[in-house]
Design an enzyme around this catalytic site. Structure first.
Site, PDB file in Angstrom:
ATOM      1  N   ALA A  36       3.911  -0.301  -2.517  1.00 37.14           N
ATOM      2  CA  ALA A  36       3.160   0.908  -2.831  1.00 37.14           C
ATOM      3  C   ALA A  36       3.687   2.019  -1.925  1.00 37.14           C
ATOM      4  O   ALA A  36       4.356   1.747  -0.924  1.00 37.14           O
ATOM      5  CB  ALA A  36       1.681   0.658  -2.584  1.00 37.14           C
TER       6      ALA A  36
ATOM      7  N   GLY B 252       3.572  -4.207  -3.005  1.00 39.68           N
ATOM      8  CA  GLY B 252       3.267  -3.886  -4.391  1.00 39.68           C
ATOM      9  C   GLY B 252       4.458  -4.120  -5.316  1.00 39.68           C
ATOM     10  O   GLY B 252       4.279  -4.349  -6.512  1.00 39.68           O
TER      11      GLY B 252
ATOM     12  N   GLU C 146       2.191  -6.592   3.763  1.00 35.34           N
ATOM     13  CA  GLU C 146       1.074  -5.660   3.977  1.00 35.34           C
ATOM     14  C   GLU C 146       0.356  -5.905   5.299  1.00 35.34           C
ATOM     15  O   GLU C 146      -0.147  -4.966   5.924  1.00 35.34           O
ATOM     16  CB  GLU C 146       0.067  -5.774   2.826  1.00 35.34           C
ATOM     17  CG  GLU C 146       0.514  -5.134   1.517  1.00 35.34           C
ATOM     18  CD  GLU C 146       1.343  -6.047   0.629  1.00 35.34           C
ATOM     19  OE1 GLU C 146       1.889  -7.060   1.136  1.00 35.34           O
ATOM     20  OE2 GLU C 146       1.461  -5.745  -0.569  1.00 35.34           O
TER      21      GLU C 146
ATOM     22  N   GLU D 275       4.225  -7.647  -6.102  1.00 35.44           N
ATOM     23  CA  GLU D 275       3.027  -7.821  -6.934  1.00 35.44           C
ATOM     24  C   GLU D 275       3.309  -7.416  -8.377  1.00 35.44           C
ATOM     25  O   GLU D 275       2.849  -8.060  -9.311  1.00 35.44           O
ATOM     26  CB  GLU D 275       1.865  -7.004  -6.348  1.00 35.44           C
ATOM     27  CG  GLU D 275       1.368  -7.606  -5.035  1.00 35.44           C
ATOM     28  CD  GLU D 275       0.282  -6.769  -4.381  1.00 35.44           C
ATOM     29  OE1 GLU D 275       0.577  -5.599  -4.045  1.00 35.44           O
ATOM     30  OE2 GLU D 275      -0.842  -7.260  -4.224  1.00 35.44           O
TER      31      GLU D 275
HETATM   32  C1  3H9 Z   1       1.539  -2.132  -0.448  1.00 35.11           C
HETATM   33  O1  3H9 Z   1       2.443  -2.373  -1.188  1.00 35.11           O
HETATM   34  C2  3H9 Z   1       0.106  -2.231  -0.848  1.00 35.11           C
HETATM   35  C3  3H9 Z   1      -0.154  -2.994  -2.117  1.00 35.11           C
HETATM   36  O2  3H9 Z   1      -0.262  -4.380  -1.840  1.00 35.11           O
HETATM   37  C4  3H9 Z   1      -1.423  -2.591  -2.775  1.00 35.11           C
HETATM   38  C5  3H9 Z   1      -1.537  -1.204  -3.304  1.00 35.11           C
HETATM   39  C6  3H9 Z   1      -2.799  -0.992  -4.075  1.00 35.11           C
HETATM   40  N1  3H9 Z   1       6.169   3.882   1.124  1.00 35.11           N
HETATM   41  O3  3H9 Z   1      12.681   1.563   6.684  1.00 35.11           O
HETATM   42  P1  3H9 Z   1      13.699   2.519   6.226  1.00 35.11           P
HETATM   43  C7  3H9 Z   1      10.408   5.214   3.678  1.00 35.11           C
HETATM   44  S1  3H9 Z   1       1.811  -1.639   1.144  1.00 35.11           S
HETATM   45  C8  3H9 Z   1       6.599   5.091   1.483  1.00 35.11           C
HETATM   46  O4  3H9 Z   1      14.297   3.434   7.221  1.00 35.11           O
HETATM   47  P2  3H9 Z   1      15.486   0.358   5.639  1.00 35.11           P
HETATM   48  C9  3H9 Z   1      10.561   5.208   5.192  1.00 35.11           C
HETATM   49  O5  3H9 Z   1       9.478   5.832   5.809  1.00 35.11           O
HETATM   50  C10 3H9 Z   1       3.562  -1.498   1.275  1.00 35.11           C
HETATM   51  N2  3H9 Z   1       7.742   5.297   2.177  1.00 35.11           N
HETATM   52  O6  3H9 Z   1      14.861   1.809   5.409  1.00 35.11           O
HETATM   53  C11 3H9 Z   1      11.866   5.969   5.345  1.00 35.11           C
HETATM   54  O7  3H9 Z   1      11.560   7.344   5.182  1.00 35.11           O
HETATM   55  P3  3H9 Z   1      12.394   8.429   5.992  1.00 35.11           P
HETATM   56  C12 3H9 Z   1       4.199  -2.820   1.464  1.00 35.11           C
HETATM   57  C13 3H9 Z   1       8.448   4.217   2.515  1.00 35.11           C
HETATM   58  O8  3H9 Z   1      16.601   0.235   4.684  1.00 35.11           O
HETATM   59  C14 3H9 Z   1      12.672   5.536   4.127  1.00 35.11           C
HETATM   60  O9  3H9 Z   1      11.719   5.039   3.174  1.00 35.11           O
HETATM   61  N3  3H9 Z   1       5.614  -2.648   1.717  1.00 35.11           N
HETATM   62  C15 3H9 Z   1       8.045   2.931   2.176  1.00 35.11           C
HETATM   63  O10 3H9 Z   1      15.725   0.125   7.077  1.00 35.11           O
HETATM   64  C16 3H9 Z   1      13.679   4.448   4.429  1.00 35.11           C
HETATM   65  O11 3H9 Z   1      13.003   3.366   5.074  1.00 35.11           O
HETATM   66  C17 3H9 Z   1       6.095  -2.518   2.971  1.00 35.11           C
HETATM   67  O12 3H9 Z   1       5.379  -2.595   3.936  1.00 35.11           O
HETATM   68  C18 3H9 Z   1       6.848   2.776   1.436  1.00 35.11           C
HETATM   69  N4  3H9 Z   1       6.403   1.572   1.050  1.00 35.11           N
HETATM   70  O13 3H9 Z   1      14.340  -0.651   5.261  1.00 35.11           O
HETATM   71  C19 3H9 Z   1       7.577  -2.301   3.082  1.00 35.11           C
HETATM   72  N5  3H9 Z   1       8.944   2.042   2.662  1.00 35.11           N
HETATM   73  O14 3H9 Z   1      13.825   8.250   5.587  1.00 35.11           O
HETATM   74  C20 3H9 Z   1       7.856  -1.134   3.978  1.00 35.11           C
HETATM   75  C21 3H9 Z   1       9.894   2.777   3.265  1.00 35.11           C
HETATM   76  O15 3H9 Z   1      11.784   9.734   5.591  1.00 35.11           O
HETATM   77  N6  3H9 Z   1       9.259  -0.782   4.046  1.00 35.11           N
HETATM   78  N7  3H9 Z   1       9.597   4.083   3.192  1.00 35.11           N
HETATM   79  O16 3H9 Z   1      12.156   8.108   7.435  1.00 35.11           O
HETATM   80  C22 3H9 Z   1      10.158  -1.493   4.742  1.00 35.11           C
HETATM   81  O17 3H9 Z   1       9.882  -2.533   5.284  1.00 35.11           O
HETATM   82  C23 3H9 Z   1      11.564  -0.916   4.847  1.00 35.11           C
HETATM   83  O18 3H9 Z   1      11.479   0.441   4.556  1.00 35.11           O
HETATM   84  C24 3H9 Z   1      12.592  -1.569   3.892  1.00 35.11           C
HETATM   85  C25 3H9 Z   1      13.911  -0.750   3.943  1.00 35.11           C
HETATM   86  C26 3H9 Z   1      12.861  -3.002   4.340  1.00 35.11           C
HETATM   87  C27 3H9 Z   1      12.125  -1.554   2.470  1.00 35.11           C
END
Ligand code: 3H9
Length: 688
Positions: free
Chosen positions: A63, A102, A125, A105
């Protein structure tokens, strides 16, 4: 059909491609067109199967975290998954990169999941203080079983495609062009015909609830005051004990509660803070190339630093003063890798590859081909200057010269060489191959391209980097000193080490200051104090008695042979009372609240001074330092975020009180703290 969601066709197979870079988060502007795409393809008789895939470097990473805490715009993710799951023609998620939160999911709303061999799948999450809130806790157990789902959801750690395949989460793993494989896969299953069972109606077999509860209890113990891991475990249990719809409703209720909690706000703050910390002005800067890295000193610190570089894929030249010391250092490195192999966290092959990165030397001339040289020698200005003098003579032009000093004035070292623009600090934390934090210290004359180069390098070796300025102890150790300054006073006034440590662990720290001192070795602080002409009546006496902590079996606590947890020692309590009597202090009852006020409020206050002085660029950088380097509880978001929760006005009020009581400088409220109380934010955040 939209910039973010496109439909293409390969005959009767429809491919829906989401393109919301960088990580394809399921933002509102994706959900709307995705819903439209699914509905139109569901109703289109010419479509035999639907594939959901992503453009760019990854499948959906979850999400959109920036939308949390704001009103939900429809369609929400759950509605999207209900629509997806209602489609009777086969649906396939084609996963590359990471399918997280998400994103996974949504994939669980498909009948099938196929993955690139390098893909990772997970529900992280919990790391944001949440639980999967779009059916993940209810659907995942139906595919992989409740115990496996519990482990994945409570740890938040993603698994690889092969493991996911073995667990039943993924139906096929492919190498090469995933889209083509996915189309062939979809065509084949469409040809075979349905009915296709949605995940909600599947069953991964009986769950042994006794075994489940035992596993959940074990995980709960490790949660240390965090609500999300417990909620995750409860939700997965519901998936087994309730109907699908009941469990889904219960998951929603838990999600709604968590998303509004201070803990989740704190953890989301940290997620963005870590990414923000790595950002420095880099426009027009051409970074230098780092091929080989030199590390001077093969002791605990140097060895750990060298391993960190080797782990990140850098060839390392490790320098020591004699062959004997060098061999010992290399031997320790080899042993450390062997332990990782025996624990299963490293393959024998990877160990061999990492060891092959090392080249040992006792001759400075061998550092001449290094692009970055980090010294980890004795913490003494004269010694450091001598080392940098030698490096100045032999290092190649443009090589970055770094010191791992914890306290010394890097400007002074830089001024002693002919190329101060190439000099900076890389303050690793011990054990350097394990600890995530790296304080990158920008000296007055450090060149912007040198700085940008090491920020990049830090990411490559898996560190959370924070750029800080020069001052005694930089951000972390300077604040640590402010936190610790009252520990002895509290003892003398009547608190016991056990009481103080308990106040800390109840707050959420992994351990209290005396447990920490005993673990690290009390002699380290003793040596430091002596060097700076400082004293600590109790800790100094303990050291004079040879009580250095765990390593000598006695410190602030007593340790049974081999035990890691200490027990209170009546001798120490007698010593404390004697020292108090000598100073004419009458012991009194000291509560946990006072302990927190006198240790953590000065910590925040020092943070405010550090911001004022621009030693840190943003308040959130300080939080990143404290959470990643010093164990500040993640559920409280770091000291500066926590100050907001606690209330800056209250902190000032109590600091004023203790300032009046003691006259000590650490309690004198910083002007920026006062400003924070007025405007509700650490406004220098904007200057980062
Ligand atoms: C969820 O899904 C809830 C659901 O269960 C229910 C909903 C109802 N959203 O980390 P990076 C941005 S909770 C918005 O440097 P990498 C990040 O801030 C979510 N922005 O890249 C950065 O922005 P900026 C569950 C996001 O290659 C840019 O993307 N998912 C999100 O080192 C690049 O990110 C997670 O917790 C997001 N979800 O790593 C996964 N994710 O360039 C969270 C990233 O402006 N994400 N951004 O600074 C990660 O773990 C890593 O970003 C990922 C890529 C491994 C994907």
């Amino acid at each position: 059909m939209s910039d973010f969601v496109k439909i293409s066709r390969d005959d009767d197979i429809a491919l829906v491609t989401i393109d919301n870079r960088p990580v394809n988060a399921l933002s509102f502007h994706v959900r709307g067109p995705l819903m439209q795409a699914l509905v139109s393809l569901r109703d289109d008789a010419s479509v035999a199967a639907i594939i959901i895939a992503c453009a760019g470097r990854t499948f959906i990473a979850g999400a959109d975290i920036t939308e949390f805490g704001k009103p939900v715009q429809q369609p929400d993710l759950r509605a999207l998954i209900v629509t997806l799951e209602s489609i009777t023609k086969p649906t396939v998620a084609a996963i590359h990169g990471t399918a997280l939160g998400g994103g996974l999911e949504l994939a669980l709303g498909c009948h099938f999941r196929v993955a690139d061999a390098g893909a990772k799948l997970g529900l992280p999450e919990v790391k944001l203080g949440l639980l999967p809130g779009a059916g993940g806790t209810v659907r995942l157990p139906r595919l992989v079983g409740a115990v496996k789902a519990l482990k994945m959801i409570v740890s938040g750690t993603p698994i690889g495609a092969t493991e996911a395949h073995a667990a039943g989460l993924v139906d096929a793993v492919f190498e090469g062009d995933l889209a083509t494989h996915a189309v062939n896969f979809a065509r084949e299953i469409a040809r075979k015909g349905g009915p296709f069972t949605p995940v909600r109606d599947r069953n991964a077999g009986e769950t042994n609830l006794g075994a489940f509860d035992a596993e959940a209890a074990d995980l709960a113990r490790k949660a240390r005051g965090l609500e999300a891991p417990l909620a995750c475990a409860q939700a997965v249990r519901n998936a087994v004990t309730l109907t699908f719809d009941e469990a889904l409703a219960a998951e929603r209720a838990l999600f709604v509660k968590l998303v509004a909690s201070d803990q989740s706000r704190a953890q989301r703050h940290l997620f963005f803070a870590e990414r923000e910390a790595a950002k420095i002005p880099a426009k027009g800067i051409v970074k230098r190339r780092i091929g080989r890295v030199g590390v001077i000193g093969a002791g605990t610190m140097g060895g750990g630093i060298a391993m960190a570089f080797a782990n990140g894929g850098y060839p390392v030249t490790l320098l020591e003063t004699s062959q004997e010391v060098l061999d010992r250092g290399l031997g320790t490195i080899e042993k450390n890798y062997a332990v990782s192999v025996s624990r299963g966290s490293l393959s024998e092959d990877a160990k061999r590859q990492r060891l092959a990165q090392f080249k040992g030397s006792t001759d400075y001339a061998d550092l001449a081909d290094c692009d970055l040289i980090v010294e980890a020698v004795f913490e003494d200005m004269a010694v450091k200057k001598e080392v940098f003098g030698k490096l100045d003579a032999i290092a190649k032009a443009g090589a970055i010269l770094a010191t791992n000093t914890s306290y010394l004035d890097i400007n002074e070292i830089a001024a002693s060489i002919s190329r101060p623009q190439d000099m900076l600090g890389l303050h690793f934390f011990s054990p350097a191959n394990v600890m995530k934090l790296l304080e990158i210290v920008r000296a007055d004359k450090t060149a912007p391209d040198a700085l940008a180069t090491v920020v990049d390098m830090a990411r490559r070796i898996g560190k959370v980097a924070v750029v800080v300025g020069v001052c005694h102890g930089f951000v972390g150790n300077r604040m640590l000193a402010a936190r610790g300054s009252e520990s002895e006073a509290l003892l003398l006034e009547g608190a016991t080490p056990g009481q103080i440590d308990k106040a800390f662990t109840d707050f959420g720290w992994p351990m209290g200051p005396f447990q920490m001192g005993d673990l690290a070795g009390l002699d380290i602080g003793w040596r430091n104090r002596k060097a700076r002409g400082l004293t600590a009546a109790i800790a100094d006496t303990l050291c004079e008695q040879g009580r250095f902590g765990q390593k000598t079996g006695r410190g602030f606590y007593l340790y049974e042979a081999g035990a890691r947890a200490g027990v209170p020692d009546p001798e120490v309590e007698t010593l404390i009372r004697e020292k108090a009597a000598e100073k004419g202090i009458k012991p009194r009852e000291i509560g946990a609240e006072e302990i927190i006020e006198r240790t953590l409020y000065p910590l925040v206050n020092e943070g405010a001074k550090i911001l004022e002085e621009k030693i840190a660029a943003r308040a959130s950088d300080i939080d990143v330092v404290w959470v990643n380097g010093y164990g500040f509880p993640i559920g409280k978001g770091g000291p500066m975020f926590w100050a907001g929760l606690e209330g800056a006005a209250r902190i000032i009020d109590r600091l004023d009180h203790w300032h009046r009581q003691t006259g000590k400088e650490v309690f004198k409220p910083a002007p920026l703290l006062k400003r924070m109380a007025e405007i509700g934010s650490w406004e220098t955040d904007a200057t980062g």
